[in-house]
Design a protein around this motif. Structure first.
Motif, PDB file in Angstrom:
ATOM      1  N   GLU A  80       0.836  -1.208   0.000  1.00 44.23           N
ATOM      2  CA  GLU A  80       0.000   0.000   0.000  1.00 44.23           C
ATOM      3  C   GLU A  80       0.871   1.259   0.000  1.00 44.23           C
ATOM      4  OE1 GLU A  80      -2.701   0.689   3.385  1.00 44.23           O
ATOM      5  OE2 GLU A  80      -3.709  -1.084   2.559  1.00 44.23           O
ATOM      6  N   LYS A  83       2.575   1.804  -3.287  1.00 48.50           N
ATOM      7  CA  LYS A  83       1.607   2.340  -4.264  1.00 48.50           C
ATOM      8  C   LYS A  83       1.376   3.823  -4.008  1.00 48.50           C
ATOM      9  CE  LYS A  83      -1.077  -1.762  -5.380  1.00 48.50           C
ATOM     10  NZ  LYS A  83      -2.293  -2.483  -5.032  1.00 48.50           N
ATOM     11  N   ARG A  84       1.349   4.184  -2.726  1.00 44.23           N
ATOM     12  CA  ARG A  84       1.138   5.584  -2.356  1.00 44.23           C
ATOM     13  C   ARG A  84       2.271   6.463  -2.908  1.00 44.23           C
ATOM     14  NH1 ARG A  84      -1.108   9.111   0.652  1.00 44.23           N
ATOM     15  NH2 ARG A  84       0.312  10.402   1.806  1.00 44.23           N
ATOM     16  N   ASP A  86       4.196   5.711  -5.400  1.00 46.90           N
ATOM     17  CA  ASP A  86       4.103   5.682  -6.855  1.00 46.90           C
ATOM     18  C   ASP A  86       3.069   6.711  -7.330  1.00 46.90           C
ATOM     19  OD1 ASP A  86       4.788   4.403  -9.370  1.00 46.90           O
ATOM     20  OD2 ASP A  86       2.675   3.806  -9.384  1.00 46.90           O
ATOM     21  N   SER A  87       1.918   6.738  -6.652  1.00 45.17           N
ATOM     22  CA  SER A  87       0.871   7.661  -7.088  1.00 45.17           C
ATOM     23  C   SER A  87       1.295   9.116  -6.829  1.00 45.17           C
ATOM     24  CB  SER A  87      -0.437   7.289  -6.401  1.00 45.17           C
ATOM     25  OG  SER A  87      -1.001   8.344  -5.740  1.00 45.17           O
ATOM     26  N   THR A  90       3.672  10.067  -9.589  1.00 45.18           N
ATOM     27  CA  THR A  90       2.916  10.259 -10.841  1.00 45.18           C
ATOM     28  C   THR A  90       2.226  11.621 -10.826  1.00 45.18           C
ATOM     29  OG1 THR A  90       2.493   7.893 -10.835  1.00 45.18           O
ATOM     30  CG2 THR A  90       1.149   9.213 -12.329  1.00 45.18           C
ATOM     31  N   GLN A  91       1.607  11.952  -9.682  1.00 45.16           N
ATOM     32  CA  GLN A  91       0.897  13.231  -9.603  1.00 45.16           C
ATOM     33  C   GLN A  91       1.855  14.416  -9.668  1.00 45.16           C
ATOM     34  OE1 GLN A  91      -1.924  12.890  -6.227  1.00 45.16           O
ATOM     35  NE2 GLN A  91      -3.378  13.296  -7.846  1.00 45.16           N
ATOM     36  N   SER A  94       2.876  14.849 -13.201  1.00 42.47           N
ATOM     37  CA  SER A  94       1.782  15.399 -13.984  1.00 42.47           C
ATOM     38  C   SER A  94       1.617  16.895 -13.679  1.00 42.47           C
ATOM     39  CB  SER A  94       0.557  14.550 -13.707  1.00 42.47           C
ATOM     40  OG  SER A  94      -0.577  15.261 -13.578  1.00 42.47           O
ATOM     41  N   SER A 153      -8.147  13.928 -16.092  1.00 45.27           N
ATOM     42  CA  SER A 153      -7.696  14.028 -14.696  1.00 45.27           C
ATOM     43  C   SER A 153      -8.524  15.071 -13.939  1.00 45.27           C
ATOM     44  CB  SER A 153      -6.186  14.266 -14.599  1.00 45.27           C
ATOM     45  OG  SER A 153      -5.890  15.585 -14.912  1.00 45.27           O
ATOM     46  N   ASN A 157     -10.630  13.712 -10.778  1.00 38.37           N
ATOM     47  CA  ASN A 157     -10.263  14.196  -9.436  1.00 38.37           C
ATOM     48  C   ASN A 157     -11.504  14.613  -8.656  1.00 38.37           C
ATOM     49  OD1 ASN A 157      -7.523  13.833  -9.637  1.00 38.37           O
ATOM     50  ND2 ASN A 157      -7.106  15.878 -10.424  1.00 38.37           N
ATOM     51  N   GLY A 218      -5.888   7.791   0.761  1.00 37.26           N
ATOM     52  CA  GLY A 218      -4.868   7.684  -0.286  1.00 37.26           C
ATOM     53  C   GLY A 218      -4.578   9.029  -0.933  1.00 37.26           C
ATOM     54  N   SER A 220      -3.146  12.887  -1.709  1.00 38.20           N
ATOM     55  CA  SER A 220      -1.834  13.505  -1.650  1.00 38.20           C
ATOM     56  C   SER A 220      -1.931  15.018  -1.500  1.00 38.20           C
ATOM     57  CB  SER A 220      -1.080  13.209  -2.943  1.00 38.20           C
ATOM     58  OG  SER A 220      -1.813  13.787  -4.013  1.00 38.20           O
TER      59      SER A 220
END
Ligand code: ADP
Length: 271
Positions: A80, A83-84, A86-87, A90-91, A94, A153, A157, A218, A220
Motif C-alpha cells: 500500500e 503504491k502511495r 508511486d501515485s 505520478t501526480q 503530472s 484528470s 479528481n 490515499g 496527496s
C-alpha cells in the motif's frame, strides 16, 4: 504571508558620493518560500511511506520478526505504501508537466461523454465499499476541444474526491450539460462539506483540510492543484461551494467556442 520586503544597497557613485538602491524583493522572497515549502512537503510525503516500509524490513531483519500470522498484513501495508509513493510521484510529474506547459494551442475534439463513461466504470468499482448513490447525468452530444488526458484528470479528481469525502451511503450527482451556450461540469455531494476558511486554499499544492483523513483515503493534496492548472489551460476556472456537514459542489464550465457539436442526450445511473 510575507509583507513587503525591501532590499537596500549602498553603492559608490561618482568618486565622492554614495547611492542607495532600493529593490522590492517581496515576490522573489515569496517564490523562494513557496519553493522551500514545496521541497519540504515532497520530502515529508515521500518519507512517511518509506518510514513504514523501512520499519517492517528492519523488524524482519532483527529478533523482533513478527509472527507468521502478521506477515500478510505487513506485506499488504508495505505494498500500500509503495503504491502511495508511486501515485505521489505520478501526480508530481503530472503537475510539473502541466505547470510547465504552454497554454493549449493544439486542441483536439475530446469525446467527453466517453471519458465520463470510463470514469463512471472506475467510480462504480471504487464505490462497492461506500455504496453511494452515483447519478451520472450526461449530455452525450456535448464534446469540447482540449487535451483528453488533462481533462480526464480534472473530471476524475472531482468525482473521486466526492466519493472519498462522503460518508457511506451518500448521494453524488455528476452533471455534464449545456447551460446558456456553455458546457458545464459539476459534482455535487452530500458529504463532509468544507469550512469557509479552507475553500480558497484547496487548490494549493499539498493543502488538505484534514491531513490524517486524506492520507487514509490515499490522498496527496495534489488533485485540486492539478485540476486548477488543467482548467486554466482550457480557459476555465474551478468553482467550489460547500456547507460544512452538508456537502459540496465542485464545478467548472467552458465557453461556447470550445464546444464541438454532436448527437443525442441520455441519462445514465452508476448505482
Ligand atoms: P487529496 O489528495 O487530499 O484528496 P485534493 O487536492 O484532491 O487532495 O483535495 C484537497 C482537499 O480538499 C482534500 O484533502 C479534502 O480535505 C478537500 N476536499 C476535496 N474534495 C472534497 C469534497 N468533495 N468534500 C469535502 N472535502 C473535499
Amino acid at each position: 504571508n510575507i509583507e513587503q520586503i525591501l532590499e537596500f544597497r549602498v553603492m559608490p557613485y561618482a568618486s565622492t558620493q554614495l547611492m542607495v538602491v532600493v529593490r522590492d524583493v517581496t515576490r522573489l522572497k515569496q517564490l523562494e518560500q513557496m519553493r522551500k515549502d514545496f521541497v519540504a512537503n515532497v520530502s515529508h510525503e515521500l518519507r512517511t511511506p518509506l518510514t513504514v516500509v523501512t520499519g517492517y524490513l528492519e523488524m524482519m531483519d532483527s529478533d523482533m520478526m513478527p509472527p507468521p500470522a502478521m506477515w500478510n498484513k505487513a506485506q499488504n501495508t508495505m505494498l500500500e505504501q509503495c503504491k502511495r509513493m508511486d501515485s505521489l510521484v505520478t501526480q508530481l510529474l503530472s503537475l510539473s508537466r502541466i505547470e510547465g506547459a504552454r497554454k493549449q494551442n493544439n486542441d483536439k475534439a475530446v469525446n467527453v461523454p466517453l471519458l465520463l463513461n470510463y470514469i463512471q466504470t472506475e467510480a462504480n468499482s471504487i464505490n462497492q465499499q461506500k455504496k453511494h448513490q452515483l447519478i451520472f447525468n450526461i449530455d452525450t452530444s456535448l464534446d469540447i476541444s482540449g487535451s483528453a488526458d488533462e481533462l480526464r484528470s480534472a473530471f476524475s479528481n472531482l468525482v473521486f474526491n466526492a466519493i472519498h469525502y462522503t460518508k457511506p451511503g451518500g448521494k453524488i450527482t455528476i452533471c455534464w450539460q449545456r447551460q446558456n451556450d456553455r458546457a458545464c461540469f459539476s459534482v455535487t455531494d452530500n458529504g463532509d462539506g468544507i469550512a469557509p476558511e479552507h475553500i480558497n486554499r484547496l487548490t494549493e499544492r499539498f493543502y488538505r483540510v484534514d491531513k490524517a483523513r486524506s492520507r487514509t483515503t490515499g490522498g496527496s493534496g495534489l488533485g485540486l492543484a492539478i485540476t486548477k492548472h488543467v482548467l486554466t489551460r482550457h480557459n476555465s476556472q474551478l468553482k467550489i461551494s460547500s456547507v460544512l456537514g452538508q456537502g459540496s459542489c465542485f464545478s467548472f464550465d467552458f465557453s461556447s467556442n470550445k464546444i464541438v457539436p454532436m448527437s443525442s442526450t441520455v441519462q445514465t445511473s452508476g448505482k
